[in-house]
Design an enzyme around this catalytic site. Structure first.
Site, short mmCIF file in Angstrom:
data_model
loop_
_atom_site.label_atom_id
_atom_site.label_comp_id
_atom_site.label_asym_id
_atom_site.label_seq_id
_atom_site.Cartn_x
_atom_site.Cartn_y
_atom_site.Cartn_z
N ALA A 31 0.83 -1.22 0.00
CA ALA A 31 0.00 0.00 0.00
C ALA A 31 0.86 1.26 0.00
O ALA A 31 0.41 2.32 -0.44
CB ALA A 31 -0.91 0.00 1.22
N VAL A 41 -17.72 -0.23 15.33
CA VAL A 41 -19.05 -0.10 15.90
C VAL A 41 -19.64 -1.49 16.07
O VAL A 41 -19.55 -2.33 15.16
CB VAL A 41 -19.94 0.77 14.99
CG1 VAL A 41 -21.40 0.63 15.36
CG2 VAL A 41 -19.51 2.22 15.10
N LYS A 100 -23.74 -7.28 0.01
CA LYS A 100 -24.34 -7.58 -1.30
C LYS A 100 -25.77 -7.07 -1.42
O LYS A 100 -26.19 -6.63 -2.48
CB LYS A 100 -24.28 -9.09 -1.54
CG LYS A 100 -25.03 -9.90 -0.50
CD LYS A 100 -24.44 -11.25 -0.21
CE LYS A 100 -24.94 -11.68 1.17
NZ LYS A 100 -24.20 -12.72 1.78
N GLU A 122 -15.24 -5.62 -3.23
CA GLU A 122 -14.76 -6.95 -3.65
C GLU A 122 -15.36 -8.07 -2.80
O GLU A 122 -15.68 -9.16 -3.30
CB GLU A 122 -13.23 -6.99 -3.57
CG GLU A 122 -12.59 -8.27 -4.05
CD GLU A 122 -12.86 -8.56 -5.51
OE1 GLU A 122 -12.28 -7.90 -6.37
OE2 GLU A 122 -13.68 -9.48 -5.79
N ILE A 129 -12.86 -14.71 -3.39
CA ILE A 129 -12.48 -14.80 -4.81
C ILE A 129 -12.46 -13.39 -5.40
O ILE A 129 -13.45 -12.67 -5.30
CB ILE A 129 -13.50 -15.64 -5.61
CG1 ILE A 129 -13.64 -17.04 -5.02
CG2 ILE A 129 -13.11 -15.70 -7.08
CD1 ILE A 129 -14.72 -17.89 -5.70
N ASP A 194 -29.55 -14.85 -1.97
CA ASP A 194 -28.15 -14.47 -1.73
C ASP A 194 -27.38 -14.49 -3.07
O ASP A 194 -26.70 -13.52 -3.42
CB ASP A 194 -27.55 -15.46 -0.73
CG ASP A 194 -26.06 -15.29 -0.54
OD1 ASP A 194 -25.67 -14.37 0.20
OD2 ASP A 194 -25.29 -16.05 -1.14
N LYS A 198 -25.50 -11.30 -5.66
CA LYS A 198 -24.14 -11.35 -6.20
C LYS A 198 -24.17 -11.29 -7.74
O LYS A 198 -23.37 -10.59 -8.36
CB LYS A 198 -23.45 -12.63 -5.71
CG LYS A 198 -23.32 -12.64 -4.18
CD LYS A 198 -23.01 -14.02 -3.62
CE LYS A 198 -22.91 -14.01 -2.10
NZ LYS A 198 -22.87 -15.35 -1.51
#
Ligand code: HSE
Length: 426
Positions: A31, A41, A100, A122, A129, A194, A198
């Protein structure tokens, strides 16, 4: 030093803190700066978490804190994180989210609001993945032809056990819950929701499609039984819950994209058919690169945190780019085809009276609906002596035709209960 605040310090959040500490050397080297989680939180402040960060139960303590550079949203839910992410962006903070559901509903509004402020996600799709990065960056020279993915580990675990060990659906769902794979409400997994979230995220990057879960075909694995499993094996298929996004040419609508989540019979020799257990995999076909395959852990603390931290590192390096990958907007975006236009081969299972003329009645009905039969089998119905189960595979036909045929079949007196259907991808 870059300061991170985490909204929702659960399993994934704790892994983010731990990996940033334990892999600090390589992360700083990549980085260019030190990255530290300074605050988090949580709902329950009384619970001991063993983390050396400042904890609060008020999300605004992070979102409005001028010291925080990047907000990591790991809360789940839709409307509360939406409000908080918007506020963080308005405060000029970069955001990383693994949520998502938030993106399935609000990704286009968030992209608009984020503008040049990095908003990365991501970890939202297929956990560890790096499929978002692959589509946004690695494959950006390609027109995407198709995406086919095992994007829900719970369903893949259950189907693998049903196929390899003959497990019964209810027992194996309980096992998946005990092992912690399933969402709090498992209907979200087994009903395909779900996976649909995605798929919608990937379809935006691949095809520029702005759709919500309500707009696409979503079915789960609840109706699959051991008869279907045995039939699939005999005919050389595996059964997987797939998210499918496929560019096709439709007679009425021209070029468009089918988006669908459902249990699917796929040839046993295909690569994705060999992905077993809780693992995820996504196959992407680009017009120039051909088929590519991404495999790995779709859930779990460290795997998901790995994806979260990759986004953080990207932001710190200054690699941002537009959230969904299009600098010039989405005018080119492809059309989402209506559900009834989907084309597929179909497997059908029905319980019928074991008497003369029944098979003729059923096949006559297929013929009247312009559906051609590719293969068929008759099994004893183990629960009823006087009945048999008829199992069919059709040639390719349109979704609206098969749905009409199923309704007509279910009205026949010789057929008991509902007709089960599984789509087949060749
Ligand atoms: N319940 C999900 C799964 C977790 O089974 O894959 C990751 O979204």
């Amino acid at each position: 030093m870059v300061k991170i605040g985490i909204l929702g310090v659960g399993t994934v959040g704790a892994s983010v803190v731990k990996i940033l500490e334990q892999n600090a050397d390589i992360i700083e080297a990549r980085a260019g700066q030190k990255i530290v989680v300074t605050s988090g939180v949580v709902k329950n402040l009384a619970k001991e978490r063993g983390l050396d960060i400042k904890l609060s139960d008020n999300p605004l303590d992070i979102v409005d804190d001028p010291e925080i550079d990047i907000v990591v949203e790991l809360m789940g839910g839709v409307e509360e994180p939406y409000m908080l992410v918007k506020r963080a962006l308005k405060n000029g903070k970069a955001v990383v989210t693994a949520n998502k559901a938030l993106l399935a509903y609000h990704r286009y509004e968030l992209q608009e609001l984020a503008g040049d402020i990095p908003l990365m996600y991501e970890a939202s799709t297929a956990g560890g993945i790096p499929i978002i990065g692959a589509l946004r960056n690695g494959l950006s020279a390609n027109h995407i032809e198709s995406i086919q993915g095992i994007m829900n580990g719970t369903c893949n675990y259950m189907l693998t056990k049903m196929i390899n060990e003959g497990a019964q659906y209810d027992a194996i769902l309980k096992e998946a819950q005990t092992l912690g794979y399933a969402e709090a409400d498992p209907t979200f997994d087994v009903g395909g929701f779900d996976a649909s979230h995605k798929l919608l995220i990937l379809a935006s990057i691949a095809f520029g499609i702005d759709a919500k879960p309500e707009d696409i075909l979503i079915e789960g694995i609840q109706n699959i039984n051991q008869t279907d499993v045995a039939f699939a094996k005999d005919f050389g298929y595996a059964i997987k819950l797939l998210g499918i996004a496929k560019k096709v040419h439709n007679k009425t609508y021209g070029e468009g994209v089918e988006l669908r989540v459902h249990a699917t019979m796929i040839p046993q020799e295909s690569m994705i058919a060999k992905v077993d257990g809780v693992m995820n995999a996504v196959a992407v076909v680009g017009d120039r690169v051909g088929e590519t395959l991404y495999y790995g852990a779709g859930a779990g603390g460290d795997a998901t945190a790995s994806a979260v931290i990759s986004d953080i590192i990207d932001i710190v390096r200054g690699n941002q780019g537009p959230m969904l990958g299009y600098k010039k907007g989405l005018e080119f975006g492809l059309k989402l085809l209506p559900k009834e236009e989907i084309c597929s081969h179909y497997y059908l299972r029905m319980s019928v009276d074991d008497k003369k003329g029944v098979l003729a009645t059923v096949t006559q009905l297929f013929s009247e609906h312009d559906i051609s039969i590719e293969a068929m089998m008759q099994n004893p119905d183990n629960d009823h002596d006087e009945r048999v189960e008829l199992l069919f595979i059709t040639h390719e036909c349109q979704e609206k035709m098969i749905q009409e045929a199923i309704q007509a079949l279910e009205r026949l007196e010789v057929i008991y209960g509902s007709v089960a259907m599984i789509r087949i991808e060749q």
